[in-house]
Scaffold this motif. Structure first.
Motif, mmCIF file in Angstrom:
data_model
loop_
_atom_site.group_PDB
_atom_site.id
_atom_site.type_symbol
_atom_site.label_atom_id
_atom_site.label_comp_id
_atom_site.label_asym_id
_atom_site.label_seq_id
_atom_site.Cartn_x
_atom_site.Cartn_y
_atom_site.Cartn_z
ATOM 1 N N SER A 21 1.590 6.651 -16.712
ATOM 2 C CA SER A 21 1.608 7.937 -16.032
ATOM 3 C C SER A 21 1.121 7.757 -14.605
ATOM 4 N N PRO A 22 2.054 7.590 -13.667
ATOM 5 C CA PRO A 22 1.627 7.484 -12.280
ATOM 6 C C PRO A 22 0.916 8.748 -11.814
ATOM 7 N N THR A 23 1.186 9.865 -12.475
ATOM 8 C CA THR A 23 0.554 11.125 -12.107
ATOM 9 C C THR A 23 -0.959 11.022 -12.206
ATOM 10 N N ARG A 24 -1.428 10.425 -13.279
ATOM 11 C CA ARG A 24 -2.881 10.302 -13.434
ATOM 12 C C ARG A 24 -3.482 9.410 -12.362
ATOM 13 N N PHE A 25 -2.755 8.369 -11.982
ATOM 14 C CA PHE A 25 -3.245 7.492 -10.917
ATOM 15 C C PHE A 25 -3.334 8.276 -9.612
ATOM 16 N N ILE A 26 -2.335 9.070 -9.327
ATOM 17 C CA ILE A 26 -2.276 9.842 -8.085
ATOM 18 C C ILE A 26 -3.343 10.932 -8.060
ATOM 19 N N CYS A 27 -3.585 11.550 -9.187
ATOM 20 C CA CYS A 27 -4.518 12.674 -9.243
ATOM 21 C C CYS A 27 -5.980 12.254 -9.136
ATOM 22 N N ASP A 28 -6.277 11.014 -9.387
ATOM 23 C CA ASP A 28 -7.644 10.526 -9.261
ATOM 24 C C ASP A 28 -7.728 9.685 -7.991
ATOM 25 N N ASN A 29 -8.085 10.336 -6.880
ATOM 26 C CA ASN A 29 -8.055 9.622 -5.602
ATOM 27 C C ASN A 29 -9.121 8.534 -5.502
ATOM 28 N N TYR A 155 -1.182 -5.204 4.805
ATOM 29 C CA TYR A 155 -1.408 -4.589 3.488
ATOM 30 C C TYR A 155 -2.449 -3.476 3.591
ATOM 31 N N ARG A 156 -3.580 -3.776 4.235
ATOM 32 C CA ARG A 156 -4.639 -2.767 4.347
ATOM 33 C C ARG A 156 -4.138 -1.533 5.090
ATOM 34 N N GLN A 157 -3.421 -1.748 6.185
ATOM 35 C CA GLN A 157 -2.900 -0.609 6.946
ATOM 36 C C GLN A 157 -1.902 0.208 6.124
ATOM 37 N N LEU A 158 -1.091 -0.457 5.327
ATOM 38 C CA LEU A 158 -0.119 0.245 4.489
ATOM 39 C C LEU A 158 -0.826 1.096 3.430
ATOM 40 N N VAL A 159 -1.827 0.524 2.767
ATOM 41 C CA VAL A 159 -2.547 1.244 1.717
ATOM 42 C C VAL A 159 -3.366 2.380 2.317
ATOM 43 N N GLN A 160 -4.028 2.114 3.434
ATOM 44 C CA GLN A 160 -4.872 3.113 4.080
ATOM 45 C C GLN A 160 -4.052 4.226 4.731
ATOM 46 N N GLY A 161 -2.849 3.912 5.135
ATOM 47 C CA GLY A 161 -2.027 4.872 5.852
ATOM 48 C C GLY A 161 -0.997 5.542 4.981
ATOM 49 N N LYS A 162 0.219 5.002 4.997
ATOM 50 C CA LYS A 162 1.347 5.635 4.315
ATOM 51 C C LYS A 162 1.090 5.896 2.834
ATOM 52 N N LEU A 163 0.560 4.905 2.130
ATOM 53 C CA LEU A 163 0.382 5.044 0.679
ATOM 54 C C LEU A 163 -0.645 6.119 0.339
ATOM 55 N N ARG A 164 -1.769 6.100 1.025
ATOM 56 C CA ARG A 164 -2.811 7.109 0.770
ATOM 57 C C ARG A 164 -2.292 8.514 1.076
ATOM 58 N N LEU A 165 -1.620 8.669 2.207
ATOM 59 C CA LEU A 165 -1.068 9.982 2.567
ATOM 60 C C LEU A 165 0.011 10.429 1.586
ATOM 61 N N PHE A 166 0.841 9.492 1.142
ATOM 62 C CA PHE A 166 1.891 9.811 0.178
ATOM 63 C C PHE A 166 1.273 10.291 -1.135
ATOM 64 N N PHE A 167 0.268 9.586 -1.633
ATOM 65 C CA PHE A 167 -0.386 9.991 -2.871
ATOM 66 C C PHE A 167 -1.071 11.345 -2.701
ATOM 67 N N ARG A 168 -1.675 11.565 -1.550
ATOM 68 C CA ARG A 168 -2.331 12.853 -1.288
ATOM 69 C C ARG A 168 -1.308 13.989 -1.334
ATOM 70 N N GLU A 169 -0.141 13.759 -0.738
ATOM 71 C CA GLU A 169 0.926 14.771 -0.733
ATOM 72 C C GLU A 169 1.436 15.019 -2.159
ATOM 73 N N LEU A 170 1.635 13.958 -2.913
ATOM 74 C CA LEU A 170 2.091 14.122 -4.300
ATOM 75 C C LEU A 170 1.057 14.863 -5.139
ATOM 76 N N ALA A 171 -0.202 14.598 -4.867
ATOM 77 C CA ALA A 171 -1.276 15.224 -5.648
ATOM 78 C C ALA A 171 -1.254 16.749 -5.508
ATOM 79 N N LYS A 172 -0.836 17.244 -4.347
ATOM 80 C CA LYS A 172 -0.757 18.701 -4.146
ATOM 81 C C LYS A 172 0.184 19.340 -5.164
#
Length: 176
Positions: A21-29, A155-172
């Motif tokens: 369940s990727p949802t659970r991963f996304i919902c727990d920041n 890698y760090r910039q990708l995780v800290q930037g696009k990936l974190r923001l993407f997960f935050r948006e999905l979490a909404k």
């Protein structure tokens, strides 16, 4: 490694029985924050390794810089495809660097980076918003780098930037 085992355990605890369940991963920041901290830690541990000469064959890395306003205006499927392309290119660069690095310290760090980037690649592939191969949508800007440290920074910039923001948006939308 113990931190990798902790992350795996955390991820497994956030799975629904019988299917991921990727949802659970996304919902727990806390989990994405853990990956960001681990990316920073990997960069620090590189300083403990002996200086590595430039790679004989430069690696192609995705350009992970982005304009925040443009990023926010993209649909989630476009963001996912872009991150998938970035991750695929990054995983390829790590694998290429692994083939050129013989020093144990660097090899261990690259192995851990490969595992983490592959984890996110597989996680994002589980989202099935749109049928069809995501690879066809890859038209990335990229750079060639000869320094292994550039791979870790990307890698760090990708995780800290696009990936974190993407997960935050999905979490909404997913986390009620």
């Amino acid at each position: 490694s113990p931190p990798g085992l902790l992350l795996l355990t955390s991820f497994l605890l956030h799975l629904e029985e019988g299917r991921a369940s990727p949802t659970r991963f996304i919902c727990d920041n806390r989990l994405i924050q853990k990956y960001i901290e681990e990316a920073k830690e990997m960069e620090k541990r590189m300083g403990q390794c002996q200086t590595l000469p430039a790679l004989s064959c430069p690696m192609v890395l995705p350009s992970v810089d982005f304009n925040l306003q443009q990023w926010k205006s993209k649909p989630n499927e476009t963001k996912r495809r872009e991150i998938l392309c970035d991750l695929a290119l990054l995983v390829g660069a790590v694998a290429g660097a692994q083939g050129q690095v013989t020093q144990d310290c660097w090899a261990r760090q690259l192995s851990q980076l490969h595992q983490h980037a592959n984890f996110f690649l597989r996680l994002l592939q589980t989202f099935g918003w749109e049928a069809g191969p995501w690879e066809l949508g890859c038209s990335l800007s990229s750079t060639e780098e000869s320094q292994v440290t550039s791979i870790f920074l990307t890698y760090r910039q990708l995780v800290q930037g696009k990936l974190r923001l993407f997960f935050r948006e999905l979490a909404k939308d997913l986390c009620q």
